[in-house]
Design a protein around this motif. Sequence first.
Motif, PDB file in Angstrom:
ATOM      1  N   ARG A  43       0.843  -1.215   0.000  1.00  0.00           N
ATOM      2  CA  ARG A  43       0.000   0.000   0.000  1.00  0.00           C
ATOM      3  C   ARG A  43       0.867   1.249   0.000  1.00  0.00           C
ATOM      4  O   ARG A  43       0.546   2.234  -0.665  1.00  0.00           O
ATOM      5  N   ARG A  44       1.950   1.204   0.786  1.00  0.00           N
ATOM      6  CA  ARG A  44       2.845   2.371   0.788  1.00  0.00           C
ATOM      7  C   ARG A  44       3.464   2.581  -0.591  1.00  0.00           C
ATOM      8  O   ARG A  44       3.613   3.706  -1.052  1.00  0.00           O
ATOM      9  N   SER A  45       3.808   1.468  -1.267  1.00  0.00           N
ATOM     10  CA  SER A  45       4.400   1.610  -2.603  1.00  0.00           C
ATOM     11  C   SER A  45       3.388   2.142  -3.611  1.00  0.00           C
ATOM     12  O   SER A  45       3.750   2.736  -4.615  1.00  0.00           O
ATOM     13  N   LEU A  46       2.101   1.921  -3.317  1.00  0.00           N
ATOM     14  CA  LEU A  46       1.047   2.418  -4.204  1.00  0.00           C
ATOM     15  C   LEU A  46       0.641   3.849  -3.865  1.00  0.00           C
ATOM     16  O   LEU A  46      -0.320   4.372  -4.414  1.00  0.00           O
ATOM     17  N   GLY A  47       1.326   4.441  -2.921  1.00  0.00           N
ATOM     18  CA  GLY A  47       1.074   5.852  -2.643  1.00  0.00           C
ATOM     19  C   GLY A  47       0.331   6.116  -1.334  1.00  0.00           C
ATOM     20  O   GLY A  47      -0.078   7.248  -1.071  1.00  0.00           O
ATOM     21  N   ALA A  48       0.136   5.072  -0.508  1.00  0.00           N
ATOM     22  CA  ALA A  48      -0.554   5.291   0.772  1.00  0.00           C
ATOM     23  C   ALA A  48       0.358   6.066   1.719  1.00  0.00           C
ATOM     24  O   ALA A  48       1.514   5.691   1.898  1.00  0.00           O
ATOM     25  N   GLN A  49      -0.166   7.139   2.281  1.00  0.00           N
ATOM     26  CA  GLN A  49       0.578   7.890   3.290  1.00  0.00           C
ATOM     27  C   GLN A  49       0.468   7.141   4.618  1.00  0.00           C
ATOM     28  O   GLN A  49      -0.463   6.334   4.798  1.00  0.00           O
ATOM     29  N   PRO A  50       1.360   7.417   5.569  1.00  0.00           N
ATOM     30  CA  PRO A  50       1.252   6.753   6.882  1.00  0.00           C
ATOM     31  C   PRO A  50      -0.140   6.909   7.500  1.00  0.00           C
ATOM     32  O   PRO A  50      -0.658   5.978   8.112  1.00  0.00           O
ATOM     33  N   ARG A  51      -0.760   8.078   7.289  1.00  0.00           N
ATOM     34  CA  ARG A  51      -2.093   8.273   7.895  1.00  0.00           C
ATOM     35  C   ARG A  51      -3.133   7.340   7.271  1.00  0.00           C
ATOM     36  O   ARG A  51      -4.068   6.899   7.943  1.00  0.00           O
ATOM     37  N   HIS A  52      -2.963   7.037   5.971  1.00  0.00           N
ATOM     38  CA  HIS A  52      -3.898   6.092   5.344  1.00  0.00           C
ATOM     39  C   HIS A  52      -3.809   4.728   6.016  1.00  0.00           C
ATOM     40  O   HIS A  52      -4.824   4.073   6.266  1.00  0.00           O
ATOM     41  N   ILE A  53      -2.568   4.311   6.291  1.00  0.00           N
ATOM     42  CA  ILE A  53      -2.365   3.003   6.933  1.00  0.00           C
ATOM     43  C   ILE A  53      -2.954   3.027   8.344  1.00  0.00           C
ATOM     44  O   ILE A  53      -3.656   2.098   8.762  1.00  0.00           O
ATOM     45  N   ALA A  54      -2.694   4.128   9.059  1.00  0.00           N
ATOM     46  CA  ALA A  54      -3.214   4.234  10.431  1.00  0.00           C
ATOM     47  C   ALA A  54      -4.734   4.190  10.428  1.00  0.00           C
ATOM     48  O   ALA A  54      -5.355   3.459  11.226  1.00  0.00           O
ATOM     49  N   VAL A  55      -5.345   4.956   9.492  1.00  0.00           N
ATOM     50  CA  VAL A  55      -6.822   4.995   9.433  1.00  0.00           C
ATOM     51  C   VAL A  55      -7.366   3.613   9.081  1.00  0.00           C
ATOM     52  O   VAL A  55      -8.376   3.175   9.650  1.00  0.00           O
ATOM     53  N   GLN A  56      -6.664   2.923   8.171  1.00  0.00           N
ATOM     54  CA  GLN A  56      -7.134   1.585   7.783  1.00  0.00           C
ATOM     55  C   GLN A  56      -7.174   0.645   8.996  1.00  0.00           C
ATOM     56  O   GLN A  56      -8.201  -0.001   9.252  1.00  0.00           O
ATOM     57  N   PHE A  57      -6.073   0.596   9.755  1.00  0.00           N
ATOM     58  CA  PHE A  57      -6.046  -0.329  10.893  1.00  0.00           C
ATOM     59  C   PHE A  57      -6.980   0.121  12.007  1.00  0.00           C
ATOM     60  O   PHE A  57      -7.601  -0.702  12.673  1.00  0.00           O
ATOM     61  N   LEU A  58      -7.085   1.445  12.185  1.00  0.00           N
ATOM     62  CA  LEU A  58      -8.033   1.950  13.196  1.00  0.00           C
ATOM     63  C   LEU A  58      -9.465   1.581  12.811  1.00  0.00           C
ATOM     64  O   LEU A  58     -10.261   1.170  13.655  1.00  0.00           O
ATOM     65  N   SER A  59      -9.781   1.750  11.512  1.00  0.00           N
ATOM     66  CA  SER A  59     -11.147   1.424  11.055  1.00  0.00           C
ATOM     67  C   SER A  59     -11.426  -0.049  11.283  1.00  0.00           C
ATOM     68  O   SER A  59     -12.503  -0.417  11.761  1.00  0.00           O
ATOM     69  N   GLU A  60     -10.442  -0.871  10.936  1.00  0.00           N
ATOM     70  CA  GLU A  60     -10.662  -2.307  11.081  1.00  0.00           C
ATOM     71  C   GLU A  60     -10.889  -2.686  12.543  1.00  0.00           C
ATOM     72  O   GLU A  60     -11.802  -3.450  12.856  1.00  0.00           O
ATOM     73  N   SER A  61     -10.050  -2.134  13.423  1.00  0.00           N
ATOM     74  CA  SER A  61     -10.214  -2.515  14.841  1.00  0.00           C
ATOM     75  C   SER A  61     -11.523  -1.956  15.395  1.00  0.00           C
ATOM     76  O   SER A  61     -12.166  -2.569  16.243  1.00  0.00           O
ATOM     77  N   THR A  62     -11.943  -0.774  14.875  1.00  0.00           N
ATOM     78  CA  THR A  62     -13.217  -0.199  15.339  1.00  0.00           C
ATOM     79  C   THR A  62     -14.388  -1.054  14.880  1.00  0.00           C
ATOM     80  O   THR A  62     -15.313  -1.339  15.659  1.00  0.00           O
ATOM     81  N   VAL A  63     -14.340  -1.475  13.613  1.00  0.00           N
ATOM     82  CA  VAL A  63     -15.429  -2.327  13.101  1.00  0.00           C
ATOM     83  C   VAL A  63     -15.447  -3.661  13.852  1.00  0.00           C
ATOM     84  O   VAL A  63     -16.513  -4.158  14.230  1.00  0.00           O
ATOM     85  N   LEU A  64     -14.248  -4.209  14.095  1.00  0.00           N
ATOM     86  CA  LEU A  64     -14.173  -5.454  14.873  1.00  0.00           C
ATOM     87  C   LEU A  64     -14.780  -5.251  16.258  1.00  0.00           C
ATOM     88  O   LEU A  64     -15.530  -6.092  16.758  1.00  0.00           O
ATOM     89  N   GLY A  65     -14.447  -4.110  16.864  1.00  0.00           N
ATOM     90  CA  GLY A  65     -14.991  -3.792  18.187  1.00  0.00           C
ATOM     91  C   GLY A  65     -16.501  -3.669  18.147  1.00  0.00           C
ATOM     92  O   GLY A  65     -17.219  -4.159  19.019  1.00  0.00           O
ATOM     93  N   LEU A  66     -16.996  -3.000  17.087  1.00  0.00           N
ATOM     94  CA  LEU A  66     -18.445  -2.814  16.922  1.00  0.00           C
ATOM     95  C   LEU A  66     -19.140  -4.171  16.809  1.00  0.00           C
ATOM     96  O   LEU A  66     -20.125  -4.443  17.514  1.00  0.00           O
ATOM     97  N   LEU A  67     -18.603  -5.015  15.921  1.00  0.00           N
ATOM     98  CA  LEU A  67     -19.214  -6.346  15.744  1.00  0.00           C
ATOM     99  C   LEU A  67     -19.107  -7.152  17.032  1.00  0.00           C
ATOM    100  O   LEU A  67     -20.063  -7.814  17.452  1.00  0.00           O
ATOM    101  N   GLY A  68     -17.916  -7.074  17.659  1.00  0.00           N
ATOM    102  CA  GLY A  68     -17.720  -7.784  18.928  1.00  0.00           C
ATOM    103  C   GLY A  68     -18.710  -7.297  19.973  1.00  0.00           C
ATOM    104  O   GLY A  68     -19.269  -8.089  20.732  1.00  0.00           O
ATOM    105  N   GLY A  69     -18.944  -5.985  19.999  1.00  0.00           N
ATOM    106  CA  GLY A  69     -19.888  -5.407  20.945  1.00  0.00           C
ATOM    107  C   GLY A  69     -21.298  -5.914  20.702  1.00  0.00           C
ATOM    108  O   GLY A  69     -22.030  -6.266  21.633  1.00  0.00           O
ATOM    109  N   MET A  70     -21.676  -5.961  19.414  1.00  0.00           N
ATOM    110  CA  MET A  70     -23.040  -6.410  19.078  1.00  0.00           C
ATOM    111  C   MET A  70     -23.218  -7.889  19.441  1.00  0.00           C
ATOM    112  O   MET A  70     -24.189  -8.271  20.102  1.00  0.00           O
ATOM    113  N   ILE A  71     -22.245  -8.706  19.008  1.00  0.00           N
ATOM    114  CA  ILE A  71     -22.368 -10.143  19.288  1.00  0.00           C
ATOM    115  C   ILE A  71     -22.260 -10.378  20.797  1.00  0.00           C
ATOM    116  O   ILE A  71     -23.017 -11.168  21.378  1.00  0.00           O
TER     117      ILE A  71
END
Lengths: 372, 221
Positions: free
Chosen positions: A284-312
């Motif tokens: 992703r970095r080689s394709l032009g992702a800035q560090p913030r893009h990577i951070a947002v991606q992992f934050l989003s994933e953990s947030t969605v995981l948390g949301l689903l975990g919370g619901m279940i």
Amino acid sequence: MLGTMLGVGSFVAVLGLTASAGGQIDKRFTEIAATEVTVADIGVVGAADKAMSFPGDASDRVEAINGVVHAGRWWQVPLEDPTVSSALGLDSDSGDIQILAMDPSTIDATRPVLGLGRTFDAFHVGRHEKVALLGSVAAANLGITRLDGNPAVFIDGTPFTVLGIVDSNARMPELLFGVVIPAETALDLYGPPTEQRAGMLIETRVGAASVVADQVPLALRPNAPDLFQVTAAPEPKALQTKVGGDLDVLFLALASISLVIGAIGIANTTLVAVLERTHEIGLRRSLGAQPRHIAVQFLSESTVLGLLGGMIGAAVGIVVVVIAAVVQGWTPLLQTWAVAPAPAVGALIGLLAGAYPALRAARIEPVEALRR
Amino acid sequence: MDPVITLDDVGLTYPGPPPVRALYGVELEVQRGEYVGVVGPSGSGKSTFLNVVGLLDRPTHGTYLLDGVDVSTISERDRTALRGQRIGFVFQAFHLMPYRNAVENVALATLYAGVRRKARLAAARDALDRVGLAHRAHALTNMLSGGERQRVAIARAILHRPSLLLCDEPTGNLDSDNAAAVLTLLDQLHRDGMTIMVITHDSTVAARAERLVTIRDGALC
């Protein structure tokens, strides 16, 4: 996701179980409190009256009052340093064993749970039988564990056949430490109570306690109702609130610990994911992702995981509470404030727990990531 | 003359300790539309050269112009953006997302350029068509053969019409048939005007380039 699911699930379940158990405790408090009346024989103030104010048919008189379930007299048998043993001549230490006299209805009013045998009844009372009921602690102290050989206890050498052993009861815990003999037998052998005067325990139907309390003195002695002091046990609201509050704090702490463990689980899982997906980060970095893009991606994933975990987790927690309540025969109670925002709490935990791994991911240099 | 790459006395020394001079005194100009092969033995500095040219690493001295922009002095953020816009990478290990289909993998190339998803997917389908994989657009990449995977990676690399297609041992993980197919594809892209730089130690791959430069002990010779 499993971490959040367990965290939120245990949060909801623990709070739900607390509420259900608390509701049950409230119910028990209310039930016991609202159905108990006690009567104390206060005699005539100033008179050296050693006789008992309760008439012989006190139980019948009080049980005739509408709303009374069981009513009976009880007192401590007036013996100085009695010896109690399970065999004649055996010098047993009976210091902790109380000898109580009771009407059969008194025993019923305590709501006894019998471990062995039975209680005495009108037959034994009518014949002035020398029979006894043992509390479980007293029975253990005396070494009586079975009744098939018709064991006896000896009070100052007088044998009393043991009819039953009481394991527990709702109203008189001291009964577990005592030997209970029929009131009429006690009067015959040892006379009326002296130092500690007799009392009466009345079990009423729910809500009838105060009305019954008003009528009892007149029913017992229409000519001298002042000889009795009647107490309908007060609503233990303060105690109830305090116990409830203590439980809430305790279980809230437990639930919070579960949440923290869940958060650590998410953080760990996300961190492992970051390490496992180093190549992806490099790509992703080689394709032009800035560090913030990577951070947002992992934050989003953990947030969605948390949301689903919370619901279940919330759903699992609710099911656990309902099943536990059904199994225990309780009314399931769920804290709306704990269940409704559970998905949001899960998402927040996911967001917070994902922060450090996301930062780590964002800091990975593309050349390093592609080289691994 | 329209140079895509101009390297003037470019070098890279890793600070250590002890300091390691991985690349030094590199002078190279690659014109638009050229097909250049960079060859050299293992440990010669080929990977360091690729990292510098591909803006994955920053030279410690010298000047590097990419499309006329001096990338030696710009910020890391600008270098990242420029890398995403001007360079297409083809790696030996493909680097595809295993649980996404071919078209989604290709579309990833313009994700960070802010192109809308629908436009990205349409362009990705065109790119797959260009590499002869239109019929495999919706196959998961872990269901594709090695040659097909590398063609998906090439489609991803050319999606945004980069100034330079940078290939690192593009046939290193392929059998001879698939390797030939990939090289033919690179030839075709070159004929269409793409500037290509292939880093390899394979003489068959190097032979397809119209110009060869050799790197040895961190220097071009």
